[in-house]
Design a protein around this motif. Structure first.
Motif, PDB file in Angstrom:
ATOM      1  N   SER A 124       4.656  27.254  12.721  1.00  0.00           N
ATOM      2  CA  SER A 124       5.147  26.148  13.141  1.00  0.00           C
ATOM      3  C   SER A 124       3.449  26.057  14.106  1.00  0.00           C
ATOM      4  O   SER A 124       3.061  26.392  14.826  1.00  0.00           O
ATOM      5  CB  SER A 124       5.732  26.238  13.909  1.00  0.00           C
ATOM      6  OG  SER A 124       5.991  25.437  14.308  1.00  0.00           O
ATOM      7  N   PHE A 154       5.192  28.383  18.972  1.00  0.00           N
ATOM      8  CA  PHE A 154       6.363  30.138  18.783  1.00  0.00           C
ATOM      9  C   PHE A 154       5.218  30.701  18.797  1.00  0.00           C
ATOM     10  O   PHE A 154       6.297  30.896  17.076  1.00  0.00           O
ATOM     11  CB  PHE A 154       7.394  28.924  18.108  1.00  0.00           C
ATOM     12  CG  PHE A 154       8.165  27.711  18.613  1.00  0.00           C
ATOM     13  CD1 PHE A 154       9.074  27.635  19.253  1.00  0.00           C
ATOM     14  CD2 PHE A 154       7.413  26.362  18.237  1.00  0.00           C
ATOM     15  CE1 PHE A 154       9.615  26.520  20.511  1.00  0.00           C
ATOM     16  CE2 PHE A 154       8.275  24.996  18.441  1.00  0.00           C
ATOM     17  CZ  PHE A 154       9.395  25.409  19.392  1.00  0.00           C
ATOM     18  N   THR A 156       5.671  34.045  17.477  1.00  0.00           N
ATOM     19  CA  THR A 156       6.799  34.894  18.261  1.00  0.00           C
ATOM     20  C   THR A 156       6.467  36.587  17.973  1.00  0.00           C
ATOM     21  O   THR A 156       5.663  36.503  16.781  1.00  0.00           O
ATOM     22  CB  THR A 156       8.444  34.998  17.826  1.00  0.00           C
ATOM     23  OG1 THR A 156       8.855  34.015  18.067  1.00  0.00           O
ATOM     24  CG2 THR A 156       9.103  36.276  17.517  1.00  0.00           C
TER      25      THR A 156
HETATM   26  C1  LIG Z   1      12.948  30.841  19.714  1.00  0.00           C
HETATM   27  C2  LIG Z   1      11.810  30.445  18.253  1.00  0.00           C
HETATM   28  C3  LIG Z   1      10.612  31.530  18.674  1.00  0.00           C
HETATM   29  C4  LIG Z   1      10.123  30.713  16.806  1.00  0.00           C
HETATM   30  N1  LIG Z   1       8.838  32.050  16.410  1.00  0.00           N
HETATM   31  C5  LIG Z   1       8.669  31.298  15.211  1.00  0.00           C
HETATM   32  C6  LIG Z   1       6.973  31.851  15.065  1.00  0.00           C
HETATM   33  O1  LIG Z   1       7.370  32.433  15.702  1.00  0.00           O
HETATM   34  N2  LIG Z   1       6.263  31.080  14.158  1.00  0.00           N
HETATM   35  C7  LIG Z   1       6.071  29.909  13.453  1.00  0.00           C
HETATM   36  O2  LIG Z   1       5.738  29.394  13.151  1.00  0.00           O
HETATM   37  N3  LIG Z   1       7.130  29.519  14.058  1.00  0.00           N
HETATM   38  C8  LIG Z   1       8.641  29.673  15.203  1.00  0.00           C
HETATM   39  N4  LIG Z   1       9.512  29.146  15.821  1.00  0.00           N
HETATM   40  C9  LIG Z   1       9.545  27.692  15.375  1.00  0.00           C
HETATM   41  C10 LIG Z   1       9.953  27.181  14.136  1.00  0.00           C
HETATM   42  O3  LIG Z   1       9.347  27.342  12.970  1.00  0.00           O
HETATM   43  C11 LIG Z   1      10.146  25.372  13.933  1.00  0.00           C
HETATM   44  O4  LIG Z   1       8.502  25.056  14.066  1.00  0.00           O
HETATM   45  C12 LIG Z   1      10.157  24.679  15.442  1.00  0.00           C
HETATM   46  O5  LIG Z   1      11.388  25.570  16.489  1.00  0.00           O
HETATM   47  C13 LIG Z   1      10.613  23.212  15.319  1.00  0.00           C
HETATM   48  O6  LIG Z   1      11.015  22.595  16.674  1.00  0.00           O
HETATM   49  P1  LIG Z   1      10.167  21.565  16.816  1.00  0.00           P
HETATM   50  O7  LIG Z   1      10.235  21.380  18.065  1.00  0.00           O
HETATM   51  O8  LIG Z   1       8.583  21.714  16.698  1.00  0.00           O
HETATM   52  O9  LIG Z   1      11.260  20.642  16.262  1.00  0.00           O
HETATM   53  P2  LIG Z   1      10.641  19.461  14.602  1.00  0.00           P
HETATM   54  O10 LIG Z   1      10.242  20.433  13.350  1.00  0.00           O
HETATM   55  O11 LIG Z   1       9.557  18.561  15.407  1.00  0.00           O
HETATM   56  O12 LIG Z   1      11.699  18.599  15.066  1.00  0.00           O
HETATM   57  C14 LIG Z   1      11.963  17.483  15.689  1.00  0.00           C
HETATM   58  C15 LIG Z   1      13.296  16.933  14.772  1.00  0.00           C
HETATM   59  O13 LIG Z   1      13.213  15.942  14.273  1.00  0.00           O
HETATM   60  C16 LIG Z   1      13.818  16.548  12.810  1.00  0.00           C
HETATM   61  N5  LIG Z   1      12.884  16.867  11.970  1.00  0.00           N
HETATM   62  C17 LIG Z   1      11.718  17.681  11.840  1.00  0.00           C
HETATM   63  N6  LIG Z   1      11.704  17.143  10.538  1.00  0.00           N
HETATM   64  C18 LIG Z   1      12.373  16.756   9.766  1.00  0.00           C
HETATM   65  C19 LIG Z   1      11.852  16.322   8.223  1.00  0.00           C
HETATM   66  N7  LIG Z   1      11.160  16.558   7.734  1.00  0.00           N
HETATM   67  N8  LIG Z   1      13.140  15.353   7.615  1.00  0.00           N
HETATM   68  C20 LIG Z   1      14.249  14.991   8.820  1.00  0.00           C
HETATM   69  N9  LIG Z   1      13.964  15.923   9.601  1.00  0.00           N
HETATM   70  C21 LIG Z   1      13.079  16.297  10.770  1.00  0.00           C
HETATM   71  C22 LIG Z   1      14.764  17.924  13.639  1.00  0.00           C
HETATM   72  O14 LIG Z   1      16.166  17.802  13.028  1.00  0.00           O
HETATM   73  C23 LIG Z   1      14.722  17.643  14.475  1.00  0.00           C
HETATM   74  O15 LIG Z   1      15.478  16.455  14.885  1.00  0.00           O
HETATM   75  C24 LIG Z   1       9.970  29.370  16.169  1.00  0.00           C
HETATM   76  C25 LIG Z   1      11.040  28.731  17.093  1.00  0.00           C
HETATM   77  C26 LIG Z   1      12.373  29.074  18.373  1.00  0.00           C
HETATM   78  C27 LIG Z   1      13.302  28.274  18.755  1.00  0.00           C
END
Ligand SMILES: Cc1cc2nc3c(=O)[nH]c(=O)nc-3n(C[C@H](O)[C@H](O)[C@H](O)COP(=O)(O)OP(=O)(O)OC[C@H]3O[C@@H](n4cnc5c(N)ncnc54)[C@H](O)[C@@H]3O)c2cc1C
Length: 396
Positions: A124, A154, A156
Motif C-alpha cells: 500500500s 500501513f 503492519t
Molecule cells: C490496520 C491496517 C493495516 C494495514 N496493513 C497493511 C500492510 O501491512 N501492508 C499493506 O500493503 N497495506 C496495509 N494496509 C493498507 C491497505 O492495504 C489499504 O491500502 C488501505 O487500507 C487503503 O486505504 P486508503 O485510505 O489508501 O484508501 P483508498 O484505497 O485510497 O480508498 C479511498 C476510497 O476510494 C475507493 N477506491 C479506491 N480505489 C478504488 C477503485 N479502484 N475503484 C473504486 N473505488 C476505489 C475506496 O473504496 C475508498 O472509498 C493496512 C490497512 C489497515 C487499515
C-alpha cells in the motif's frame, strides 16, 4: 527477531493459538492503550514455532494447510487482534511466496526456521491505497540490483520485521510500468519511518509509514521472475483473503463469547433475573450467532474449495470469489460486534471494556484489501458476463 524456535515446528497450531491467545489477551488492553508494539507476543510466536507454520515441512516448517492457518489465526485474534493481524502478513505471505518458489523463497524458509525471522509486507502507498498492482515506488536498475524510491503506508508489523516484502514498479521492455516484488533483509540504510502508527483501531500493529530513499536491493532478492508478482497474487489469493477474513471472524467470535459470558452473570436493579433473561438480549445474541455462522460457513467453504482447479478454469473468477468472501465475512464480523455493543449497553464504550477494542479493531476488516467497491464491481460484471477490464481500443 533474535529469538529462535525452542523446538521443531509443532503441527497442532490451533491448540498452540489457544494457549497463546490466553496470554496475549492478558496484555492486549495495555498495548492498545499505549499504542505500543507487542514485541513479547512476537517473540513467543517465534519461539513456539508459530511463525514457521506455513514453511513447507521439507524446509523444517509446520507445512500447515490453509484451514489450519485460518483456524489458528481466528483463535489467536480472539485474544489479541492486533497480534494476529500483525503476524498475518508473515504466515500467509510465506505460503504465497512458496507458491512461486525459487531462491528467494528458500532463503526465507532458512531465515524463518533457523534465525526466527519475521516478514512484514508493504504494498500500500499514499495515493495508491489498496490498488497495490499500480505501485508508484520506482525500481531503477543499477549494477547487481535495483534502487527503490517511494513511500509505503500501513506497514503492519514493521517494528518486529526482519524481512521486508516490498512492491515496486520497474519499466518493462515496452517502456510500461511492471510491478515487481522483493523480499529483503531489513536494511540499515534506505528505509526510514516517517510516521509511527497511531490509529483508532488495530493500535498494537506498528503499521508505520515509511520512506524508501535509494534503497539498494540485490537482484537475488526479487521474488520470482520479473512480472511474477501479479501471478503470485492470482495463484495464492486464497491464502491472503481467507487469512484476513479469519482474523476478523475471530474478533467477532471473541465479542460474542464476551457478551454472552457477561450477560449470564449480570443483574440490574430493576430486574429480578440476570440480563440474559431479557428478550431483546436473547434476540440480539441469536442474531449474532446467526451472522457468525454465516460468516464461518462462507469462510471455510472458501478455504476448502479446490483452488488449483478453480484457478486453472477461471483465475479471475477465483480471485473474485475469494474477494467476495473476504468482504462478506468482514461485514458480518463488523455487524456481530456492533450487536454485541448494543447487548452490553453503554458500558461497552468504556475504555476498560474489551468490547470497545473489538469494535475499533473489527472496522479495519472493512478497510483492508480487497476494496469492497472494486470487488462489487468485478463480481457484478463477472456474473453478468460484462468484461471486468476495459477491452483495448485499437487505433487506425
Ligand atoms: C490496520 C491496517 C493495516 C494495514 N496493513 C497493511 C500492510 O501491512 N501492508 C499493506 O500493503 N497495506 C496495509 N494496509 C493498507 C491497505 O492495504 C489499504 O491500502 C488501505 O487500507 C487503503 O486505504 P486508503 O485510505 O489508501 O484508501 P483508498 O484505497 O485510497 O480508498 C479511498 C476510497 O476510494 C475507493 N477506491 C479506491 N480505489 C478504488 C477503485 N479502484 N475503484 C473504486 N473505488 C476505489 C475506496 O473504496 C475508498 O472509498 C493496512 C490497512 C489497515 C487499515
Amino acid at each position: 527477531m533474535t529469538v529462535t524456535q525452542d523446538a521443531p515446528a509443532r503441527t497442532d497450531f490451533v491448540a498452540l493459538a489457544e494457549e497463546l491467545a490466553e496470554r496475549f489477551g492478558g496484555r492486549a488492553a495495555e498495548h492498545d492503550a499505549a499504542g505500543s508494539f507487542p514485541h513479547e507476543n512476537v517473540a513467543e510466536l517465534v519461539s513456539s514455532g508459530y511463525t514457521a507454520m506455513t514453511v513447507p515441512r521439507e524446509h523444517g516448517g509446520g507445512g500447515a494447510e490453509l484451514e489450519e492457518l485460518c483456524r489458528a489465526q481466528e483463535t489467536l485474534a480472539t485474544g489479541c487482534a492486533s497480534t494476529a493481524f500483525a503476524v498475518n502478513m508473515h504466515v500467509h505471505g510465506i505460503a504465497m511466496i512458496a507458491g512461486i518458489g525459487g531462491p528467494a523463497a528458500e532463503r526465507a524458509y532458512r531465515a524463518i526456521v533457523d534465525d526466527g525471522a519475521v516478514i512484514a509486507g508493504g504494498f500500500s502507498e499514499p495515493g495508491v491505497g489498496g490498488n497495490w498492482w499500480h505501485p508508484t515506488t520506482k525500481a531503477e536498475p543499477v549494477e547487481g540490483g535495483y534502487l527503490l524510491n517511494g513511500r509505503k503506508g500501513f506497514f503492519t508489523g514493521f517494528p518486529a520485521a526482519d524481512l521486508l516484502f516490498l512492491s515496486a514498479a520497474r519499466t518493462d521492455d515496452r517502456g510500461l510500468p511492471e510491478p515487481v516484488g522483493f523480499l529483503v533483509p531489513k536494511p540499515e540504510r534506505g528505509v526510514s519511518v516517517t510516521a509511527e502508527w497511531d490509529a483508532a483501531g488495530m493500535r498494537a500493529t506498528g503499521s508505520h509509514s515509511l520512506l524508501l530513499d535509494d534503497l539498494f536491493v540485490a537482484d537475488a532478492h526479487m521474488v520470482g521472475q520479473p512480472g511474477a508478482l501479479p501471478l503470485m497474487f492470482m495463484q495464492g489469493v486464497h491464502w491472503a483473503w481467507c487469512s484476513f477474513a479469519s482474523v476478523f471472524l475471530g474478533i467477532a467470535r471473541g465479542a460474542l463469547e464476551t457478551v454472552v459470558r457477561e450477560q449470564r452473570g449480570r443483574t440490574l436493579h430493576v430486574l429480578d433475573r440476570t440480563v440474559a433473561h431479557l428478550p431483546g438480549v436473547q434476540f440480539r445474541v441469536a442474531e449474532m450467532r446467526t451472522r457468525l455462522a454465516a460468516a464461518e460457513a462462507h469462510l471455510y467453504q472458501s478455504v476448502r474449495a479446490d483452488h488449483d482447479r478453480a484457478i486453472a478454469e477461471d483465475p479471475l473468477g477465483h480471485y473474485i470469489e475469494m474477494s467476495v468472501m473476504k468482504n462478506s465475512v468482514c461485514r458480518l464480523a463488523h455487524e456481530v460486534v456492533s450487536l454485541a455493543m448494543q447487548v452490553q449497553g453503554g458500558s461497552a464504550l468504556m475504555s476498560a471494556h474489551p468490547l470497545q477494542r473489538a469494535y475499533r479493531d473489527v472496522v479495519a476488516g472493512l478497510l483492508v484489501p480487497p476494496n469492497s467497491d472494486v470487488t462489487a464491481e468485478w463480481a457484478g460484471k463477472h456474473a453478468l458476463g460484462v468484461p471486468v477490464f476495459a477491452e483495448p481500443r485499437w487505433e487506425g
